[in-house]
Scaffold this motif. Structure first.
Motif, mmCIF file in Angstrom:
data_model
loop_
_atom_site.group_PDB
_atom_site.id
_atom_site.type_symbol
_atom_site.label_atom_id
_atom_site.label_comp_id
_atom_site.label_asym_id
_atom_site.label_seq_id
_atom_site.Cartn_x
_atom_site.Cartn_y
_atom_site.Cartn_z
ATOM 1 N N LEU A 520 42.309 140.920 -35.874
ATOM 2 C CA LEU A 520 41.768 142.679 -35.683
ATOM 3 C C LEU A 520 41.726 142.654 -34.221
ATOM 4 O O LEU A 520 42.769 143.909 -34.060
ATOM 5 C CB LEU A 520 40.334 142.503 -36.285
ATOM 6 N N SER A 521 41.497 142.010 -33.836
ATOM 7 C CA SER A 521 41.583 142.043 -32.666
ATOM 8 C C SER A 521 42.949 142.174 -31.475
ATOM 9 O O SER A 521 44.019 142.993 -30.925
ATOM 10 C CB SER A 521 41.157 141.258 -31.167
ATOM 11 N N ALA A 522 44.267 141.544 -32.758
ATOM 12 C CA ALA A 522 45.689 141.767 -31.968
ATOM 13 C C ALA A 522 46.030 143.247 -33.212
ATOM 14 O O ALA A 522 47.403 142.261 -33.722
ATOM 15 C CB ALA A 522 46.265 140.189 -32.642
ATOM 16 N N SER A 523 45.685 143.734 -32.309
ATOM 17 C CA SER A 523 45.768 145.663 -33.250
ATOM 18 C C SER A 523 47.374 145.153 -32.707
ATOM 19 O O SER A 523 47.697 145.710 -31.218
ATOM 20 C CB SER A 523 44.859 146.480 -33.096
ATOM 21 N N VAL A 524 48.370 146.690 -33.186
ATOM 22 C CA VAL A 524 49.163 148.056 -32.421
ATOM 23 C C VAL A 524 48.176 148.563 -31.370
ATOM 24 O O VAL A 524 47.598 149.602 -32.296
ATOM 25 C CB VAL A 524 50.205 147.790 -33.577
ATOM 26 N N GLN A 525 48.776 148.374 -29.886
ATOM 27 C CA GLN A 525 48.509 149.651 -29.040
ATOM 28 C C GLN A 525 49.299 150.471 -28.892
ATOM 29 O O GLN A 525 50.772 150.287 -28.478
ATOM 30 C CB GLN A 525 47.412 149.144 -27.581
ATOM 31 N N GLY A 526 49.151 152.037 -29.219
ATOM 32 C CA GLY A 526 49.698 153.012 -29.415
ATOM 33 C C GLY A 526 49.175 153.258 -27.818
ATOM 34 O O GLY A 526 48.427 153.552 -27.341
ATOM 35 N N ARG A 532 44.453 149.129 -35.883
ATOM 36 C CA ARG A 532 44.078 147.426 -36.776
ATOM 37 C C ARG A 532 44.428 147.256 -38.317
ATOM 38 O O ARG A 532 44.756 148.930 -38.765
ATOM 39 C CB ARG A 532 42.689 148.241 -37.121
ATOM 40 N N TRP A 533 44.513 146.391 -38.886
ATOM 41 C CA TRP A 533 45.406 145.882 -39.779
ATOM 42 C C TRP A 533 44.010 145.985 -41.100
ATOM 43 O O TRP A 533 42.987 146.121 -40.874
ATOM 44 C CB TRP A 533 45.330 144.268 -40.081
ATOM 45 N N ALA B 93 52.344 145.495 -28.725
ATOM 46 C CA ALA B 93 51.810 144.554 -30.799
ATOM 47 C C ALA B 93 52.122 143.156 -30.315
ATOM 48 O O ALA B 93 52.977 142.570 -29.787
ATOM 49 C CB ALA B 93 52.540 145.203 -31.930
ATOM 50 N N PRO B 94 51.188 142.274 -31.204
ATOM 51 C CA PRO B 94 51.105 141.116 -30.729
ATOM 52 C C PRO B 94 52.805 140.703 -31.741
ATOM 53 O O PRO B 94 53.592 141.278 -32.513
ATOM 54 C CB PRO B 94 50.053 140.150 -31.920
ATOM 55 N N GLU B 137 49.307 160.511 -33.835
ATOM 56 C CA GLU B 137 50.239 159.396 -33.952
ATOM 57 C C GLU B 137 50.327 158.149 -34.999
ATOM 58 O O GLU B 137 49.508 158.136 -35.474
ATOM 59 C CB GLU B 137 49.492 158.333 -32.415
ATOM 60 N N ARG B 138 52.330 158.382 -35.891
ATOM 61 C CA ARG B 138 52.512 157.326 -36.383
ATOM 62 C C ARG B 138 52.370 155.836 -35.775
ATOM 63 O O ARG B 138 53.264 155.873 -34.911
ATOM 64 C CB ARG B 138 52.994 157.904 -37.214
ATOM 65 N N PHE B 139 52.229 154.598 -36.556
ATOM 66 C CA PHE B 139 52.630 153.262 -36.349
ATOM 67 C C PHE B 139 53.270 152.879 -37.261
ATOM 68 O O PHE B 139 52.691 153.116 -38.659
ATOM 69 C CB PHE B 139 51.571 152.262 -35.944
ATOM 70 N N ASP B 140 54.972 151.837 -37.559
ATOM 71 C CA ASP B 140 55.507 151.913 -38.468
ATOM 72 C C ASP B 140 55.126 150.142 -38.088
ATOM 73 O O ASP B 140 56.059 150.030 -36.860
ATOM 74 C CB ASP B 140 56.206 151.921 -38.501
ATOM 75 N N TYR B 141 55.304 149.148 -38.777
ATOM 76 C CA TYR B 141 55.783 147.408 -38.185
ATOM 77 C C TYR B 141 55.491 146.917 -39.474
ATOM 78 O O TYR B 141 55.130 147.171 -40.438
ATOM 79 C CB TYR B 141 54.621 147.282 -37.887
ATOM 80 N N ASP B 142 56.347 145.911 -39.437
ATOM 81 C CA ASP B 142 57.051 145.209 -40.561
ATOM 82 C C ASP B 142 55.101 144.097 -40.087
ATOM 83 O O ASP B 142 55.208 143.279 -38.978
ATOM 84 C CB ASP B 142 57.597 144.345 -40.584
ATOM 85 N N VAL B 143 54.922 142.780 -40.828
ATOM 86 C CA VAL B 143 53.842 142.199 -40.799
ATOM 87 C C VAL B 143 53.485 141.180 -42.005
ATOM 88 O O VAL B 143 53.690 142.472 -43.083
ATOM 89 C CB VAL B 143 52.551 143.119 -40.333
ATOM 90 N N ALA B 144 53.707 139.734 -41.849
ATOM 91 C CA ALA B 144 53.969 138.760 -42.746
ATOM 92 C C ALA B 144 54.452 139.958 -43.865
ATOM 93 O O ALA B 144 54.305 139.537 -45.609
ATOM 94 C CB ALA B 144 52.167 139.152 -43.488
ATOM 95 N N GLY B 145 55.819 139.796 -43.729
ATOM 96 C CA GLY B 145 56.767 140.233 -44.836
ATOM 97 C C GLY B 145 56.624 141.953 -45.647
ATOM 98 O O GLY B 145 57.640 142.055 -46.545
ATOM 99 N N SER B 146 56.164 142.180 -44.856
ATOM 100 C CA SER B 146 56.104 143.781 -45.740
ATOM 101 C C SER B 146 55.367 144.417 -44.575
ATOM 102 O O SER B 146 55.053 144.597 -43.421
ATOM 103 C CB SER B 146 54.516 143.530 -46.570
#
Lengths: 661, 217
Positions: A520-526, A532-533, B93-94, B137-146
Motif C-alpha cells: 500500500l505504501s508503494a502507491s501511485v502518487q499524483g 492506493r491499491w 510510481a513504484p 485526478e485520474r490514474f491509469d496503470y498496469d499492475v500485476a498484468g492487469s
C-alpha cells in the motif's frame, strides 16, 4: 584614438580607486561582522558554561516530571510506576525500580571535586555504580531537580539501554529487504492490530515497536479505556512486533477485545482513525461458517470503509471434526463417521479438554438444539447441558479439567430437538491434544472470520522447512469458498516469545498484513492524490508473487502459496544477474548483466528510492549472455544515496549506493 | 476501479449550480446592456503549476476562462469566473507499475472583486477573491498484468489574487492579467473503497496563470 585611450585609462584608474575603496569598505564590514560573531559565540559559550539547574536535566525527564506531577493525586506522595496505564507512569524510555524511583545517568565534570560525598547526603538516592564521569543512580522524581544542583553534576539523563535485535527469520524469504530498498517501508500506512492483549507493548516502544503507537482497550470497555494488557496476554504484542519487522514505517493502532461487541467498537475506532489494514490473529466461534454472523458482519463493515482485513486461518486442521446430521439408528446420538460410529476419539495426556460445538443456524437457534458430551469408555465425564441448557445460539462449549488422565477420552453429539435435516455440525478441540488421525476432518477447519470472502485468510508454513504446518486450518467454507488465500511463516523469533517460539497462523497473519502495508505504501502518487491499491489489486499482487511450498501439501490448504513481496519481476528468469561492478577510469558507474539464457538485453533503467526514473542507459558492451552498461553519473547529477537499476527483458535488478565519483 | 469523491464536493454542488445560473443570466442580460452593468468575458490562459508536488508531474499548459462581471461603480466590479485546465502527467510510481499516467482537471470557480487603478483606456487593475476549487485526478496503470484506474474529485474553498492591465483596442476591451490561485489542502490518499485520507506530505496545490481575455462590453 590616443585621447580615447588616455581617457579610457583614466576611467580605469578611477574605477580601480573606487574598487579599492569598495574592497576596503567590504573588509572593514567583514572584520566588524567577524568581531560581532566572535562576541556572540563568546557570550553563548559563557551561557553554555553555566547552565541553569533545569538545563542540566534532559528535556525528556523534565517533561515527564511535569506530567506526572500534574497527575499525582494528594493521596499518592510519589508516582507509582508498576501500572503502565497509570497516568503516573513515565515515558517507557525511563526505567523505574520497584520503589518507583527513576533510574538515571548522572554525568559529573572531570575537573570537579568528587561528588560522591554530596550524593551520599541526598535522601533516598541509590548509586548503582560509576564508569568514568557517569554514575547510575536511582532517584525519586521529586528529588531530580535537587540532584541536578549538586556541585559537580553537569547532566542528569536517561540511561542508554540495549535494544534486542529480534526480527522474524522469514523476512529475506519474503523479499522484504528488496522491497524496502525501493524506498517503501510502509510509511503513511496505518495498520490496526486487533488482539486479546498487548501486555508489555510499552516496554517495546522505540525498539521492537515504533516509538509511538496508538493503543485503545475495548476489553470490556466501549470507550476504549479498558485493560490493554488483556490480563497479561502478550499475543498482540508479538503480532505487532512482526508487523513492525515487515513494515517499519507503518503507524500502528493497537486494540484489544474480549467479545464481538468489543470488536465492533474497536473497528469503529480504527475506521475513524483512517486505518487501512487490519491484522487479526484471532479465531472466533460465532457465525455459521459460511461468511455470516456478527464477526463477519463487522468485517464487511470494515471492508466497506476501505480496510483490508488480514486474518489468521486457524490452527485446527488436526483438531476439527465436521459432518452433516445423521442418526440412522434414531438413538439420539449423531453418527460421526460411516458405519454408524458415534464417537470421536481425543488424544490427550491429562490436559484440560476444551470442545466447541457449532451448527449452521445463525443468528439464533431457538428451534434446534444439540449438546456435546465427553466420555471415557462408558463413563460420562462432562456435558455441555448443565452450562448451556436452552442457550439460544448454535454454540455449545465443554471444558473439562481431569483429576486423573482419562484412558480413552471421546466425545459424542446428542440431538435435543427441532428439525435437524441438512444441518452441518462442527466440533473444534481447543488447547493441547488432538483428535485421533482417523477422526480428523481437516477440510473446513477454517475459523471465523477467515470464512468471510472479504478477508485475506492466512495459513501457516514453517519458515525453516517451507512446508505447510500440519495444524494450519483450511476450507472450503460451507459456501464452497476456498480458503486460505495465502500462507505466511510460522515458528519465528520475537522479543515477546523468544527465539523461534512464535508459531501458528497467528504468527503468519501479521507477516502478510505487514506485506500488504508495504504494498500500500508503494502507491501511485499524483499531484493531489495518492492512489492506493484496492482489495483486488493487492490480492493479485500477492497471488502473482507467492511461491509454492515444499513437500506435497494439500493444494486446498496452501492457497496461492507462501507469501512474498511483489516486485514485478515474477515469471522472469532468475538466471539473470545484474550487479554494480564499479567505477571505470572516466568515472562512470559500470553495471554488468549476466543472463544464462543469452537474451539480447534492453536498456538499463536507473531509479531513485522514490521510484523516479533517473536515467535510461543503453548497453556499452553486448556479448552473448554478458552485457555491460556505463552510467555517466555527472549527466544525471546523482546525489549521494541509494538507487537501484532494472533491466526489463531479463527482469534482473540491483540496488546500489552512490557515494560520489 | 470505482472513483472517489469527497463529501465537500457534493455539498457544494448546489451553490456551484447557482453560480452557473448566474453566468447564464448574465449572458442574456448583456444583450440589452452591452455597455455597462453585467458583461461576459472569455479568454485563454497559460497555466503553470506552482507547488512542487504538481510541478513534478504536470507541465504548464493552456486553459480557458469564462467570466461574468458586474460593474457597479466607476472602478469597482465583481466577477464570477470559471477557469478550466487539463493536463496529462507521469505520476511517481513504484517500478513494478507499468505505464502509469495521470490526468488532472482543474476548474476553479471564483468570485472576485476587481479594482481599476486608473481611468484611461489602458488601465491597470488588481483583483482578489474566493475560489471553489473543483479538482479531479485520474490514474491509469498496469499492475500485476492487469490494467487499473482510479479517479477522485474534490472541492474546497481557496483564494486567488491577480493584477494586470485592461485596454481597449478597436471595438473590444481586452484584459491581460496574471493570477495566483491557491488551494487549501495538500495531498490526499485515494482509496477504491472508503473516504480519502488526509496526509501531511506536499504543499497545497497552487497555480500561476497568465491570460488574455475579451470583455464583451
Amino acid at each position: 584614438m590616443t585621447i580615447d585611450r588616455v581617457s579610457a585609462a583614466g576611467t580605469r584608474c578611477r574605477r580601480d580607486r573606487s574598487a579599492r575603496a569598495g574592497i576596503e569598505r567590504s573588509r572593514s564590514r567583514l572584520w566588524s561582522l567577524l568581531g560581532t560573531g566572535l562576541l556572540v559565540l563568546l557570550l553563548a559559550g559563557t551561557v553554555r558554561a553555566a547552565p541553569s539547574p533545569e538545563g542540566r536535566i534532559q528535556p525528556l525527564l523534565l517533561r515527564e516530571l511535569a506530567r506526572v506531577s500534574l497527575h499525582r493525586s494528594p493521596a499518592q506522595p510519589g508516582p507509582t510506576i508498576a501500572d503502565a496505564e497509570s497516568p503516573n507512569a513515565p515515558d517507557p524510555r525511563i526505567p523505574v525500580d520497584a520503589a518507583g524511583r527513576w533510574i538515571c545517568w548522572l554525568t559529573v565534570a572531570s575537573d570537579a571535586t568528587d561528588p560522591t560525598g554530596a550524593l551520599a547526603a541526598q535522601p533516598g538516592l541509590v548509586v548503582d555504580g560509576r564508569s568514568g564521569p557517569t554514575l547510575q543512580v536511582h532517584v525519586a522524581p521529586e528529588r531530580l531537580r535537587e540532584l541536578s544542583e549538586v556541585p559537580g553534576v553537569i547532566h542528569v539523563g536517561v540511561p542508554l539501554r540495549p535494544v534486542p535485535e529480534i526480527r522474524s527469520e522469514a523476512l529475506d524469504d519474503m523479499r522484504v529487504g528488496e522491497f524496502q530498498a525501493l524506498g517503501y517501508d510502509g510509511e503513511g500506512v496505518r495498520v490496526g492490530i486487533i488482539d486479546v492483549g498487548f501486555f508489555g507493548y510499552d516496554t517495546r516502544l522505540g525498539g521492537e515497536l515504533p516509538p509511538r503507537v496508538e493503543a485503545r482497550s475495548f476489553f470490556g470497555s466501549a470507550n476504549g479505556s479498558g485493560d490493554i494488557g488483556g490480563g497479561g496476554e502478550v499475543h498482540g504484542t508479538a503480532c505487532a512486533e512482526i508487523v513492525h519487522d515487515v513494515a517499519p514505517g507503518a503507524s500502528l493502532y493497537l486494540a484489544n477485545v474480549a467479545t464481538a461487541f468489543d470488536l465492533g467498537n474497536a473497528v469503529d475506532w480504527m475506521v475513524g482513525a483512517g486505518v487501512e489494514v487490519i491484522s487479526h490473529s484471532l479465531a472466533w466461534f460465532v457465525g455459521g461458517g459460511d461468511g455470516t454472523g456478527p464477526v463477519d458482519d463487522i468485517v464487511t463493515r470494515a471492508s466497506d470503509a476501505g480496510i483490508l482485513w488480514v486474518t489468521s486461518a486457524g490452527n485446527f486442521a488436526q483438531n476439527h471434526w465436521a459432518g452433516k446430521y445423521a442418526d440412522e439408528d434414531e438413538d439420539g446420538w449423531i453418527e460421526t463417521k460411516p458405519g454408524g460410529v458415534e464417537e470421536i476419539q481425543i488424544r490427550s495426556d491429562g490436559q484440560p479438554i476444551h470442545l466447541i460445538l457449532l451448527w449452521d443456524r445463525w443468528p439464533t437457534s431457538t428451534d434446534l438444539s444439540f449438546q456435546i458430551e465427553l466420555y471415557d469408555g462408558d463413563q460420562i465425564l462432562a456435558s455441555s447441558e448443565p452450562d448451556y441448557g436452552d442457550y439460544p445460539y448454535a454454540f455449545r462449549e465443554l471444558l473439562y479439567t481431569p483429576t486423573t488422565a482419562p484412558v480413552a477420552p471421546a466425545f459424542r453429539i446428542r440431538y435435543i430437538g427441532g428439525d435437524p435435516t441438512g444441518t452441518n455440525l462442527r466440533v473444534f478441540l481447543l488447547g493441547r491434544g488432538s483428535l485421533a488421525p482417523a477422526d480428523q476432518v481437516r477440510a473446513g477447519s477454517i475459523t471465523v472470520p477467515a470464512d468471510s470472502p472479504r478477508t485475506i485468510a492466512v495459513g501457516a508454513y514453517s519458515w525453516r522447512s517451507r512446508e505447510l504446518a500440519s495444524f494450519s486450518s483450511f476450507g472450503p467454507t460451507l459456501t464452497g469458498l476456498q480458503k486460505p488465500e495465502i500462507t505466511g511463516p510460522s515458528g519465528v523469533s520475537t522479543a515477546t516469545y523468544g527465539s523461534q517460539a512464535f508459531a501458528g497462523t497467528s504468527a503468519a497473519c501479521p507477516h502478510v498484513a505487514g506485506a500488504v502495508a508495504l504494498l500500500l505504501s508503494a502507491s501511485v502518487q499524483g499531484g493531489i492524490y495518492e492512489a492506493r491499491w484496492g482489495d483486488e489489486e493487492i490480492r493479485r499482487m500477492l497471488r502473482e508473487a507467492a511461491l509454492p511450498l515444499q513437500g506435497s501439501p494439500d493444494p486446498e490448504a496452501v492457497g496461492w502459496g507462501r507469501v512474498r513481496l511483489f516486485l514485478g519481476d515474477e515469471g522472469k528468469s532468475p538466471a539473470a544477474r545484474l550487479e554494480a561492478a564499479g567505477i571505470d577510469t572516466p568515472g562512470r558507474l559500470v553495471f554488468r548483466l549476466e543472463d544464462a539464457k543469452g537474451r539480447a538485453p534492453g536498456p538499463l533503467r536507473v531509479y531513485d528510492v522514490q521510484g523516479r526514473l533517473l536515467a535510461t542507459v543503453f548497453p556499452s558492451l553486448r556479448l552473448p549472455g554478458r552485457s555491460s552498461y556505463a552510467l555517466e553519473s555527472g549527466e544525471i547529477r546523482l546525489a549521494r544515496g541509494r538507487y537501484w537499476a532494472w533491466e526489463p527483458i531479463t527482469g534482473a535488478r540491483t540496488a546500489f549506493f552512490w557515494s560520489g565519483p | 476501479m470505482a472513483g472517489g469523491a469527497t463529501r465537500g464536493y457534493w455539498r457544494r454542488r448546489g451553490w456551484i449550480g447557482c453560480l452557473a445560473v448566474l453566468l447564464t443570466l448574465a449572458g442574456g442580460a448583456t444583450g440589452s446592456r452591452a455597455s455597462g452593468g453585467l458583461y461576459p468575458a472569455l479568454g485563454a490562459a497559460w497555466i503553470t503549476p506552482a507547488d512542487s508536488g504538481l510541478r513534478e508531474i504536470y507541465d504548464p499548459g493552456l486553459g480557458f476562462t469564462a467570466a461574468v462581471g458586474y460593474l457597479w461603480r466607476d472602478r469597482l466590479r465583481a466577477e464570477a469566473r470559471l477557469d478550466w485546465f487539463r493536463a496529462k502527467g507521469l505520476p511517481v510510481a513504484p517500478p513494478f507499475v507499468r505505464d502509469p499516467t495521470s490526468r488532472l482537471t482543474l476548474a476553479p470557480l471564483s468570485l472576485i472583486v476587481q479594482y481599476d487603478l486608473g481611468r484611461s483606456s489602458s488601465r491597470p487593475f488588481v483583483s482578489a477573491g474566493g475560489t471553489v476549487w473543483i479538482e479531479s485526478e485520474r490514474f491509469d496503470y498496469d499492475v500485476a498484468g492487469s490494467r487499473g484506474s482510479q479517479s477522485g474529485t474534490r472541492s474546497e474553498i481557496g483564494l486567488q489574487a491577480g493584477a494586470g492591465v485592461e485596454f481597449r483596442r478597436g471595438f473590444a476591451t481586452w484584459r491581460l492579467g496574471a493570477r495566483g490561485i491557491f488551494g487549501p489542502r495538500s495531498r490526499q490518499v485515494l482509496r477504491p473503497r472508503g473516504d480519502p485520507l488526509e496526509i501531511d506530505s506536499g504543499s497545497p496545490p497552487s497555480f500561476w496563470t497568465v491570460g488574455l481575455e475579451l470583455l464583451l462590453r
